[in-house]
Design a protein around this motif. Structure first.
Motif, PDB file in Angstrom:
ATOM      1  N   SER A  91      -5.544   1.688  -5.634  1.00 43.13           N
ATOM      2  CA  SER A  91      -5.158   2.677  -6.751  1.00 43.13           C
ATOM      3  C   SER A  91      -5.804   2.273  -8.025  1.00 43.13           C
ATOM      4  O   SER A  91      -5.862   0.891  -8.289  1.00 43.13           O
ATOM      5  N   SER A 125      -7.090   7.303 -10.837  1.00 39.49           N
ATOM      6  CA  SER A 125      -6.691   7.982 -11.886  1.00 39.49           C
ATOM      7  C   SER A 125      -7.418   7.697 -13.260  1.00 39.49           C
ATOM      8  O   SER A 125      -7.837   6.853 -13.482  1.00 39.49           O
ATOM      9  N   GLU A 184       1.225  12.942 -10.182  1.00 40.90           N
ATOM     10  CA  GLU A 184       0.413  12.117  -9.451  1.00 40.90           C
ATOM     11  C   GLU A 184      -0.041  10.953  -9.735  1.00 40.90           C
ATOM     12  O   GLU A 184      -0.728  10.361  -9.289  1.00 40.90           O
ATOM     13  N   LYS A 212      -6.743   5.985  -4.585  1.00 40.30           N
ATOM     14  CA  LYS A 212      -6.359   6.823  -5.583  1.00 40.30           C
ATOM     15  C   LYS A 212      -7.009   6.505  -6.829  1.00 40.30           C
ATOM     16  O   LYS A 212      -7.022   5.257  -7.312  1.00 40.30           O
ATOM     17  N   SER A 253      -8.002  10.725  -3.354  1.00 39.25           N
ATOM     18  CA  SER A 253      -7.053  11.399  -4.407  1.00 39.25           C
ATOM     19  C   SER A 253      -7.510  11.352  -5.778  1.00 39.25           C
ATOM     20  O   SER A 253      -7.557  10.148  -6.244  1.00 39.25           O
ATOM     21  N   GLU A 291      -7.550   4.641   1.965  1.00 38.38           N
ATOM     22  CA  GLU A 291      -6.742   5.750   0.914  1.00 38.38           C
ATOM     23  C   GLU A 291      -7.200   5.119  -0.363  1.00 38.38           C
ATOM     24  O   GLU A 291      -6.992   3.993  -0.900  1.00 38.38           O
TER      25      GLU A 291
END
Lengths: 478, 420
Positions: A232, A265, A456, A263, A298, A261
């Motif tokens: 992340s 932001s 999210e 993520k 994401s 994965e």
């Protein structure tokens, strides 16, 4: 009510100050010589310089894109200085103690006390002050897990094979005008590599800071998540007030290998310019990720800053069963202009994508969603759902939606929905009837409007994002 | 500029015919010279290539014998054009309605030509310059015309450029059917401009039913004054090149527009529909429903824009585009756009490309309908829903027949339906 709006919208930019760290800056201008000097300054290997020069030659042949719903004076690329490094960096500090105290104070003013953050939040911060990475923390802890998190300029030296393999693999040099420019002149950014099967032990974060007058900031971020890994990544930024427009053309590339994965932001709060839109940041960013089999990328973004935003974080869903997500809140006020959205390119079977975009326009701003969903012939059973909602505050702003849907597969399902409305009088009335003042009521309604996106965000960011919106909207509807 | 255009314009420039339109034609010609020929990079032509105009050889029409098939049970005034020439007599026995030729200089025509159609349509400019046939229909104040006017166009080769101008006076009411058909390779530009005065009402139908060898570009354009009402229906069968532009301008307050479109595409056809709605005044209402079924290797393009200007408060606008894609080689490109500059409005758009509603399928199966039949029913129902609600019953039946004929070519491609 109008007065309140005006008052709130006239609010000055809170993070606006200039710290005077002496810096070593190239004179404005761009040619092959300047690129060679940047490369030399970074002590780059020959192949890197060649790569930059190739990009520069491509860029010279290209023309600036004009299709976005934004309007700004033409940029003179020869008026920009393409390299700036804090002077005290020349003798590279080894620890926090060696860092220019002025620099550290700048971070403190921004509410990023490095030490505290290391201890309390467990976040490793690769702080970028103008173009050179100053401090990288938690390196050891990450190294233990085998995670590489370092400035990309360092990665060029230490991990040339990885950089050679992945740099430009997701966003090719000739992808677009600003990406090509970035390839030629990027000065620094972050490089992340998560080895097979590793779950990154902490959230990785980079705070960007633009601090020199007339310097473009050309960040380059490359994140590679190897098979079955997870990471992340948090990106946030704010900049001091200044008079001249600043160009920011970053490139972010994500590679999610099988079952991985990522993520990503972002909270973006760069200087948006004054009431007339003068002096704000031009934020022309290319962000794209590629998903291999069963991988997931994401993107979550909260965009409140910059005078002009041109940004489309995208996913190429190459592997079967891969997933792409895009959650966005974009708020514009005064004379800000935002043209932002995403692209979801479905290549593999059973690929899925979700797009949730919330645009809020106030003042005399213009806020556009521009997106593309493409189902290629091989995307059997692929699925997309898109929802774009716009909220208008005041009658001088604009909210626009430009979604492109292209489908070449009969079993793929694409759904797009968009609505535009204002804060409804009924909702306001209900809240006020329950004893909330109009300001609180609006804040609550807007927060509710954005809830799907905020949930999210990682915890720390969600708080920051909520606060940002609240400040930006203070009393703007009543 | 393209070779095709250069040749087409050369013909115009070599002819020394002058009419009342000459000044207007000259203006459009100048504009055309200053306009770049559309390429793939031109946003409005992003998905629709124009190369066929250069590549396809178009022979002169071989046959002028054509009788328009009448619509059973529908009494209407038929005006027939064959290969770009008027072949029927113009009637003058409807009280309060004047129908005249475009080439006759009429004051009302002068007020309409180029006044409704936006200038940015490249082929619209071509039509301005080259339009050689067409009628001007003027309906006086408060006249309610019971008989629809049916403009039938048939072409079996060559080039034609038609232009119709229609004004519906204050409080008047009219129905117009534009029907375009053609055979063999042909080129045509077909434009119509409609001015609706205060409280006027227009039922409009445009049927683009060419065969797959035609290259046609055209549009229907509407100005809506205060409280006027427009109901427009478009049926499109694709062809080598088939492009329709629908522009609806809310120039007055409280105007209302509904626009429904249906396209059914097969073979390698292209159908490109661009609709643009401008709300410049407050209190307007627009509702658009566009549905299409795309089979074989056909390509559907839809671009629907709703533009709400700064002071157009209290506007209600909705647009919905739904598509069914039947095969792996067919293609749908859709782009519903909203551009909004007023805050007290309610706007929504939606677009889907999807398979059938599985719940409806389940419902039919539970009622004992075989899966194949259920799928066929649902597919036809998908487009029929927009047709069966039209006001003129004989027209509905006739249309359903036309659609069924084409639908039967496509039904074997419906996923889950085996060839019979």
């Amino acid at each position: 009510m109008t007065e309140e709006i005006d008052k709130a919208l006239a609010r000055q930019y809170e993070a606006g100050f200039v710290s005077d760290v002496e810096s070593e800056t190239f004179p404005p201008g761009l040619d092959e010589d300047v690129i060679a000097r940047i490369s030399a300054r970074k002590e780059e290997p020959e192949w890197m310089l060649e790569w930059r020069l190739k990009a520069y030659r491509t860029w010279k042949e290209m023309s600036e894109p004009e299709w976005a719903h934004v309007d700004f004076p033409k940029i003179n690329y020869q008026d920009i200085s393409y390299y700036s490094a804090p002077k005290s960096m020349a003798d590279k500090p080894k620890s926090l103690d060696e860092v220019d105290p002025e620099l550290l104070r700048t971070y403190e003013k921004l509410g990023i006390p490095l030490v505290e953050q290391q201890m309390l939040a467990g976040v490793a911060v690769d702080a970028v002050f103008d173009s050179v990475s100053v401090v990288t923390t938690f390196r050891e802890k990450l190294e233990e897990a085998g995670v590489i998190f370092c400035p990309i300029s360092e990665a060029v030296h230490k991990y040339p094979d990885l950089v050679k393999k992945y740099l430009g693999s997701v966003v090719p040099q000739k992808d677009n005008y600003f990406a090509a420019l970035n390839c030629a002149v990027f000065t620094d950014g972050s490089f992340v590599y998560i080895p097979k099967g590793v779950r990154c032990p902490m959230e990785l974060s980079t705070y960007f800071r633009i601090n020199e007058q007339n310097t473009g900031q050309f960040e380059r971020t490359l994140i590679v998540a190897d098979e079955g890994s997870y990471v992340s990544y948090l990106e946030g930024c704010t900049a001091p007030q200044r008079d001249e427009n600043q160009l920011h053309a970053a490139v972010v590339e994500l590679v999610a290998m099988d079952d991985a994965e990522i993520k990503y932001s972002t909270v973006q709060n760069w200087y948006p310019g004054d009431e007339e839109g003068r002096g704000g940041i031009y934020n022309f960013v290319t962000k794209r990720g590629i998903c291999h089999t069963n991988a997931k990328i994401s993107w979550t973004q909260v965009e409140t800053g910059s005078s002009v935003t041109w940004k489309y974080p995208s996913c190429v869903l190459k592997g079967d069963n891969s997933i792409g997500e895009f959650y966005s809140v974009a708020l514009t006020r005064a004379k800000q202009q935002a043209d932002t959205g995403t692209k979801m390119i479905h290549l593999g079977k059973n690929t899925r994508s979700t797009i949730i975009s919330k645009g809020i326009s106030a003042g005399r701003s213009n806020n556009s969603y521009r997106g593309l969903v493409r189902m290629n012939p091989g995307a059997d059973g692929a699925r997309n759902f898109t929802q774009c909602d716009s909220l208008l505050i005041g009658d001088q702003c604009g909210a626009h939606t430009f979604p492109y849907v292209e489908s070449k597969n009969p079993s793929a399902i694409v759904e797009h929905e968009a609505t535009t409305s204002k804060v409804s009088d009924d909702q306001l009335f209900l809240c006020q009837q329950r004893g909330l003042d109009p300001e609180k009521a609006v804040s609550m309604i807007v927060n509710g409007f954005c809830k799907e996106v905020f949930k999210e965000l990682p915890m720390e960011f969600a708080v920051e994002a909520g606060k940002l919106l609240e400040i930006s909207l203070e009393g703007s509807v009543g | 500029m393209s070779n095709w255009l250069t040749q087409a314009l050369a013909q115009y420039q070599s002819s020394d015919s002058t009419d009342w339109l000459s000044a207007a034609r000259e203006k459009s010609l100048q504009q055309l010279h200053n306009t770049a020929w559309p390429t793939r990079k031109t946003e409005n032509w992003r998905y629709t290539p124009l190369a066929c105009l250069e590549r396809t050889s178009v022979a002169e029409p071989t046959n002028d014998a054509f009788t328009a098939e009448s619509i059973e049970g529908l009494e209407c005034i038929e005006i027939v054009f064959v290969n770009g020439k008027l072949v029927s007599e113009l009637t003058d026995n409807i009280p309060g309605v004047s129908i005249s030729l475009l080439s006759e200089s009429k004051e009302s025509a002068q007020n309409l030509f180029q006044k409704v159609k936006p200038e940015h349509h490249v082929f619209g400019l071509v039509n301005d310059v080259l339009a050689s046939a067409g009628v001007v229909i003027d309906v006086d104040e408060s006249v309610v015309v019971d008989t629809p006017i049916r403009l039938v166009h048939w072409q079996n080769g060559g080039e034609s450029h038609v232009r119709h101008l229609v004004r519906v006076g204050k409080g008047a009411s009219l129905a117009v059917i534009e029907e375009y058909r053609g055979d063999n390779p042909l080129v045509a530009t077909q434009y119509a401009e409609y001015q609706l005065e205060d409280d006027a009402k227009l039922n409009h139908y445009r049927f683009a039913l060419h065969t797959n060898q035609a290259m046609v570009v055209g549009g229907s354009h509407f100005n809506l004054s205060d409280r006027s009402e427009l109901h427009s229906t478009l049926i499109g069968f694709g062809s080598l090149l088939s492009r329709v532009d629908i522009d609806i301008n809310h120039c007055g307050e409280h105007a209302m527009a509904t626009q429904n479109s249906v396209y059914l595409l097969e073979g390698k056809e292209i159908f490109d529909l661009h609709s643009n709605v401008e709300h410049t005044k407050p209190n307007g209402t627009t509702e658009e429903n566009i549905r299409g079924i795309v089979g074989d290797e056909a390509k559907a393009v839809f671009n629907g824009r709703i533009h709400i200007h700064r002071h157009a408060q209290k506007t209600l606008a909705e647009l919905n585009n739904r598509n069914l894609l039947l095969t792996n080689k067919a293609e749908v490109n859709t782009k519903p756009e909203l551009e909004i500059y007023a805050d007290d409005v309610r706007c929504a758009h939606g677009a889907t490309v999807a398979e059938l509603d599985t719940k409806a399928l389940y419902y039919l199966r539970s009622r004992g309908v075989s899966e194949q039949e259920a799928r066929i029913m649902l597919n036809f129902g998908f487009i029929n829903e927009l047709i069966e609600q039209l006001p003129l019953e004989p027209l509905v039946e006739w249309l359903q027949g036309e659609l069924k004929r084409r639908f039967n070519d496509l039904r074997n491609q419906i996923p889950g339906v085996e060839a019979v």
